[in-house]
Design a protein around this motif. Structure first.
Motif, mmCIF file in Angstrom:
data_model
loop_
_atom_site.group_PDB
_atom_site.id
_atom_site.type_symbol
_atom_site.label_atom_id
_atom_site.label_comp_id
_atom_site.label_asym_id
_atom_site.label_seq_id
_atom_site.Cartn_x
_atom_site.Cartn_y
_atom_site.Cartn_z
ATOM 1 N N GLY A 33 -49.603 60.014 9.788
ATOM 2 C CA GLY A 33 -50.794 60.738 10.215
ATOM 3 C C GLY A 33 -51.577 61.389 9.086
ATOM 4 O O GLY A 33 -52.547 62.093 9.342
ATOM 5 N N ARG A 176 -51.596 62.400 14.060
ATOM 6 C CA ARG A 176 -51.757 61.223 14.909
ATOM 7 C C ARG A 176 -51.513 60.026 14.009
ATOM 8 O O ARG A 176 -52.354 59.679 13.191
ATOM 9 N N ARG A 225 -55.659 55.439 14.915
ATOM 10 C CA ARG A 225 -54.765 56.590 15.073
ATOM 11 C C ARG A 225 -54.584 56.866 16.557
ATOM 12 O O ARG A 225 -55.551 56.830 17.313
ATOM 13 N N ALA A 226 -53.335 57.142 16.935
ATOM 14 C CA ALA A 226 -53.074 57.401 18.344
ATOM 15 C C ALA A 226 -51.808 58.223 18.477
ATOM 16 O O ALA A 226 -50.944 58.208 17.602
ATOM 17 N N ALA A 227 -51.722 58.948 19.598
ATOM 18 C CA ALA A 227 -50.564 59.813 19.808
ATOM 19 C C ALA A 227 -49.318 59.001 20.137
ATOM 20 O O ALA A 227 -48.211 59.373 19.769
ATOM 21 N N THR A 228 -49.504 57.879 20.830
ATOM 22 C CA THR A 228 -48.342 57.072 21.222
ATOM 23 C C THR A 228 -48.608 55.606 20.860
ATOM 24 O O THR A 228 -49.759 55.180 20.757
#
Lengths: 427, 427
Positions: A33, A176, A225-228
């Motif tokens: 991140g 992220r 970019r992503a949380a999951t």
């Protein structure tokens, strides 16, 4: 979350060591991140290490240093950081005992200077080194985090994966992660390939798309970019579909580290098929790429390298008269070599190469003239190519293209008329 | 004379491109008499390019920038330098005409943005690009010299050699060039080799001595600054003699770019000798290293890759009974393969490899067990080795060691008892 990387080592400033650590760390930090905006390289010099730290501190919350943690007088990173941050250094007793035990197991006593590798900055978190003797560490000061890692990539990479990444995930929980997919292509000259996706590259937002090349193949890196992972996948999928709609015939696989040899090997294993090769100008390059993959022996029976023209006749039974008529660098020769490889080897497939790799024309053919021969249960075929570049480039590209054409044939995807026509003007 | 290098390119900050330009430029600048104290890497960002320039300006008289000279909106280096130094930009008419001519010769018209590649900083000296379209340049301002070069190594290297190096020699005439000699060694595990010269490394002054490794070989770089090549040679000679007195049996050649395959090829050409190979675990790696050298066809007739055990019997006539008794990974097998290669190939020498390359043991032998077989007019021989590392490492090292042992045999230097005994415990 901004990170800066400081590589310490005079060997990088005398021009014979390439800074692969910075590349590795950048990708690893992206995945956690972080944005990496600056790399700096300095020699083993206390003042210059401090100057670089001052520069990076103003521009990043995380500063990762590598190199200069060894036992010699030139290893100054620990001392420079201690001085810079006004922190003391003291020996980590547990690690000192470990150094002594490791040396002892080889019947050696540690030299006094080797004990330096157990020095820890005041308040720092130690990172064990599972390969070498230098202790890594992280320390928080001035609202920043400083991570000190050993220089040898063989020590740095396992330490980062096992200890540093978990530490940073906990210390910087808001990240992220950057998730990437690497789509790999062969069989289309890179300019032509880029032209087909230029609009996607120009109008990109999130996800991003970045093309790059590696030994004659083109790799498209799709990233977001992503949380999951699921969220990332959902964001990446439409772009991936758009790319594959345009470039499907040239696509061979996905992955940062995968190779066309790996994909082909897995495909042949799943079908219980076997392979024998016959290489002229690639001279073992094709076979070696295949054999370098673990498990090759399940598929690869062996190969021939009939390099001199008369060995093509003597070893593989090509007609000397036809060889003189058609030439050793010809579609006829490629097919005959593949056929002979398959027959002599008793394999499902025979695969061959012949070309004028340079520097001088071969067999009256200009440098870059190249053929791949393929012999399969369904029939035989040659692919005519025109390759550019140095002798080394031509040989490597031809070896990879031969593997690619066999993969397409095995998958039954070689009927694509575009693939066939483009294969006649390979770059 | 101090120089700093600034590499511009977001691709370096997302972790898939290694900064080989900085390595190349450092060595090239050293040879011109510059000390390089700092490398910086920034993305395609005007503000960060300027921050990096400010940092380097305080610490160097020469600042070399690479990357960001292309035609796209992301190519900001020219603009950032212009803004930073308060200089205007204008098109170089000669270069613009060249861009048009080059595009025209391919039947294309330059896009408007491609004209950007002809922009020159006010007062700058242009450097023609013999490969691509972006013009390089040097400009003097604020008592410093700024050199702007294209990012692709294929454009940067020829531009530097043909245009930048002569420019810098004239602009910085006081330099005492760094002259280096690269002594290359194989056949001794690197720790053991370093141990024999540790005192020379520790007490070094001028000349310096720096050991490094490259794919299982050790390179010692001897370097000194001198006004003339003769003076340099005089300073380097005693150290070179001291090194070779200790490491002579493992020495194979001198040069930054040379390879054991190149040295062996030249040696065999000079003797009018020919070679045929038979490879098991190296699977073409040995042949490919040899064939990658221009002129290989004068010496190399061809080779066999009897990868599956039964192909060793079927293709090369090894006795199936003895293969079962001795094993495919054995000294016997290595000698028989080399002998068969020489006989079937009708060559002066036959050279073979067989090993357990991993990841799993092969033929009941632990990973790393390896043999080189050599068949020569004077007789046949096997070298037993024990190699460490990954499958890839083992295969590459074995291929290089096979070439090394043949070189030593051809030169009649293989009788050295130390070489033979050490060869039994290769690292």
């Amino acid at each position: 979350m901004r990170a800066g990387i400081l590589t310490v080592g005079t060997e990088l400033l005398v021009g014979h060591v390439v800074n692969t650590n910075a590349t590795y760390l950048t990708a690893a930090l992206n995945e956690l991140g972080f944005d990496v905006y600056f790399h700096l390289v300095v020699g083993d010099n206390r003042m210059r290490i401090r100057e670089a730290l001052s520069f990076l501190e103003e521009r990043a919350e995380l500063i990762v240093l590598t190199g200069g943690l060894g036992p010699t007088d030139d290893d100054l990173t620990r001392d420079a950081v201690a001085e810079h941050l006004g922190l003391g250094l003291k020996e980590d007793e547990v690690w000192l005992a470990k150094i002594e035990a490791r040396k002892g197991s080889r019947g050696q006593t540690p030299l006094p200077r080797e004990g330096r590798q157990a020095l820890l900055l005041e308040g720092a978190t130690p990172f064990p080194n599972e390969v070498g003797l230098a202790l890594g560490m992280a320390v928080r000061a001035r609202g920043r985090t400083y991570v000190l890692l050993p220089g040898p990539p063989g020590e740095l990479v396992p330490m980062f994966e096992r200890h540093v990444a978990p530490y940073l995930r906990e210390a910087f929980p808001g990240g992220r992660p950057l998730v990437s997919r690497y789509l790999r292509f062969l069989g289309l000259e890179e300019g032509a390939l880029f032209a087909r996706i230029e609009d996607l590259v120009r109008k990109q937002g999130d996800p991003t798309i970045a093309p790059y090349t590696e030994e004659g193949e083109v790799i498209l890196r799709l990233a977001t970019r992503a949380a999951t992972p699921e969220e990332a996948q959902e964001k990446l999928a439409p772009l991936e579909r758009a790319v594959l709609e345009r470039l499907g015939p040239y696509y061979y696989g996905e992955g940062k580290e995968t190779t066309v040899a790996r994909v082909l090997l897995d495909e042949l294993v799943s079908r219980g098929a076997t392979l024998v090769t016959a290489e002229s100008c690639t001279g073992g390059e094709l076979a070696s790429r295949f054999v370098s993959e673990a498990g090759a022996s399940k598929v690869y029976l062996g190969g021939f390298i009939p390099y001199a023209t008369d060995r093509k006749a003597a070893w593989l039974g090509l007609s000397p008269r036809k060889l003189a008529e058609e030439g050793a660098v010809s579609a006829w020769s490629a097919v005959e070599l593949a056929r002979a490889a398959r027959r002599l080897g008793g394999s499902t497939y025979g695969l061959s190469t012949t070309c004028a790799a340079g520097p001088a024309p071969a067999d009256g053919k200009p440098v870059g003239t190249a053929y791949v021969g393929l012999s399969a249960p369904e029939g035989d075929r040659a692919y005519a190519l025109r390759l550019c570049g140095s002798r080394g480039h031509i040989r490597v590209r031809l070896a990879k293209l031969a593997l690619f054409f066999l993969l397409k044939a095995v998958r039954g995807e070689d009927g694509d008329p575009e693939l066939l026509s483009n294969s006649l003007r390979q770059g």
